[in-house]
Scaffold this motif. Structure first.
Motif, PDB file in Angstrom:
ATOM      1  N   GLU A 189       1.839   2.306  13.542  1.00  0.00           N
ATOM      2  CA  GLU A 189       0.526   2.395  14.124  1.00  0.00           C
ATOM      3  C   GLU A 189      -0.344   1.760  13.188  1.00  0.00           C
ATOM      4  N   GLU A 190      -1.358   1.127  13.677  1.00  0.00           N
ATOM      5  CA  GLU A 190      -2.159   0.135  12.609  1.00  0.00           C
ATOM      6  C   GLU A 190      -3.330   1.236  11.896  1.00  0.00           C
ATOM      7  N   LYS A 191      -3.653   2.127  12.709  1.00  0.00           N
ATOM      8  CA  LYS A 191      -4.672   3.083  12.123  1.00  0.00           C
ATOM      9  C   LYS A 191      -4.046   3.738  10.954  1.00  0.00           C
ATOM     10  N   LYS A 192      -2.715   3.860  10.935  1.00  0.00           N
ATOM     11  CA  LYS A 192      -2.192   5.280  10.127  1.00  0.00           C
ATOM     12  C   LYS A 192      -0.924   4.428   9.424  1.00  0.00           C
ATOM     13  N   HIS A 193      -1.088   2.960   9.306  1.00  0.00           N
ATOM     14  CA  HIS A 193       0.033   2.234   8.777  1.00  0.00           C
ATOM     15  C   HIS A 193       0.544   2.770   7.465  1.00  0.00           C
ATOM     16  N   GLU A 194      -0.430   2.810   6.420  1.00  0.00           N
ATOM     17  CA  GLU A 194      -0.050   3.300   5.130  1.00  0.00           C
ATOM     18  C   GLU A 194       0.346   4.581   5.058  1.00  0.00           C
ATOM     19  N   GLU A 195      -0.276   5.592   5.888  1.00  0.00           N
ATOM     20  CA  GLU A 195       0.311   6.899   5.857  1.00  0.00           C
ATOM     21  C   GLU A 195       1.700   6.948   6.396  1.00  0.00           C
ATOM     22  N   ILE A 196       2.076   6.359   7.613  1.00  0.00           N
ATOM     23  CA  ILE A 196       3.339   6.421   7.912  1.00  0.00           C
ATOM     24  C   ILE A 196       4.244   5.924   7.113  1.00  0.00           C
ATOM     25  N   ALA A 197       4.095   4.677   6.375  1.00  0.00           N
ATOM     26  CA  ALA A 197       4.903   4.020   5.422  1.00  0.00           C
ATOM     27  C   ALA A 197       5.194   4.956   4.338  1.00  0.00           C
ATOM     28  N   ASN A 198       4.266   5.616   3.811  1.00  0.00           N
ATOM     29  CA  ASN A 198       4.312   6.513   2.884  1.00  0.00           C
ATOM     30  C   ASN A 198       5.287   7.740   3.261  1.00  0.00           C
ATOM     31  N   VAL A 199       5.038   8.273   4.500  1.00  0.00           N
ATOM     32  CA  VAL A 199       5.781   9.470   4.749  1.00  0.00           C
ATOM     33  C   VAL A 199       7.257   8.881   4.943  1.00  0.00           C
ATOM     34  N   ILE A 200       7.575   7.961   5.444  1.00  0.00           N
ATOM     35  CA  ILE A 200       8.914   7.383   5.752  1.00  0.00           C
ATOM     36  C   ILE A 200       9.713   7.029   4.232  1.00  0.00           C
ATOM     37  N   TYR A 201       8.660   6.394   3.312  1.00  0.00           N
ATOM     38  CA  TYR A 201       9.381   6.300   1.881  1.00  0.00           C
ATOM     39  C   TYR A 201       9.748   7.542   1.230  1.00  0.00           C
ATOM     40  N   CYS A 202       8.627   8.443   1.199  1.00  0.00           N
ATOM     41  CA  CYS A 202       9.056   9.832   0.782  1.00  0.00           C
ATOM     42  C   CYS A 202      10.176  10.585   1.353  1.00  0.00           C
ATOM     43  N   LEU A 203      10.459  10.568   2.653  1.00  0.00           N
ATOM     44  CA  LEU A 203      11.666  11.213   3.119  1.00  0.00           C
ATOM     45  C   LEU A 203      13.066  10.429   2.890  1.00  0.00           C
ATOM     46  N   ALA A 204      12.863   9.234   2.843  1.00  0.00           N
ATOM     47  CA  ALA A 204      14.061   8.368   2.731  1.00  0.00           C
ATOM     48  C   ALA A 204      14.410   8.168   1.137  1.00  0.00           C
ATOM     49  N   ASN A 205      13.513   8.850   0.315  1.00  0.00           N
ATOM     50  CA  ASN A 205      13.829   8.489  -1.010  1.00  0.00           C
ATOM     51  C   ASN A 205      13.276   9.926  -1.725  1.00  0.00           C
ATOM     52  N   PRO A 206      14.066  10.865  -1.537  1.00  0.00           N
ATOM     53  CA  PRO A 206      13.569  12.185  -2.279  1.00  0.00           C
ATOM     54  C   PRO A 206      14.122  12.255  -3.592  1.00  0.00           C
ATOM     55  N   VAL A 207      14.987  11.324  -4.044  1.00  0.00           N
ATOM     56  CA  VAL A 207      15.474  11.457  -5.528  1.00  0.00           C
ATOM     57  C   VAL A 207      14.366  10.936  -6.312  1.00  0.00           C
TER      58      VAL A 207
END
Length: 116
Positions: free
Chosen positions: A76-94
């Motif tokens: 979603e354009e308005k929350k692009h960076e936030e969504i990308a960050n959440v997905i990154y954090c969840l995918a990379n817990p190490v």
């Protein structure tokens, strides 16, 4: 099942990670067609279901790994960076820290759409 049905199932996380992965593996990685948009509210809903005990930490990480870096999804354009960050954090817990109830609550807050 077509690509968009598989992507919708992925974003909604309404099937086990193994089933989602098998469905998505039928499609080429490279993609140049119409993209499916991942909304902040959809990611929040998955996180809330995790907090309610619907998924394990491993399942949530697996889900995020399936979403991360896909060429057939956009955020979603308005929350692009936030969504990308959440997905990154969840995918990379190490790298980003263990997935916990508290970390997921913070991620939900980071996606809050009420102030937009």
């Amino acid at each position: 099942m077509n690509r968009f049905d598989a992507l919708k199932d992925l974003v909604a996380f309404n099937k086990p990670v193994s089933v989602l992965s098998a469905s998505l593996s039928k499609f080429d990685w490279d993609y140049e067609g119409q993209l499916l948009t991942v909304m902040a509210s959809q990611v929040q809903e998955v996180l809330k279901r995790f907090l309610a005990g619907k998924y394990s930490v491993q399942e949530l990480e697996g889900w995020a790994n399936l979403i991360e870096c896909r060429e057939d999804l956009e955020f979603e354009e308005k929350k692009h960076e936030e969504i990308a960050n959440v997905i990154y954090c969840l995918a990379n817990p190490v790298l980003e820290g263990e997935i916990t109830a508290d970390s997921c609550k913070a991620l939900i807050t980071s996606l809050d759409c009420s102030d937009d």
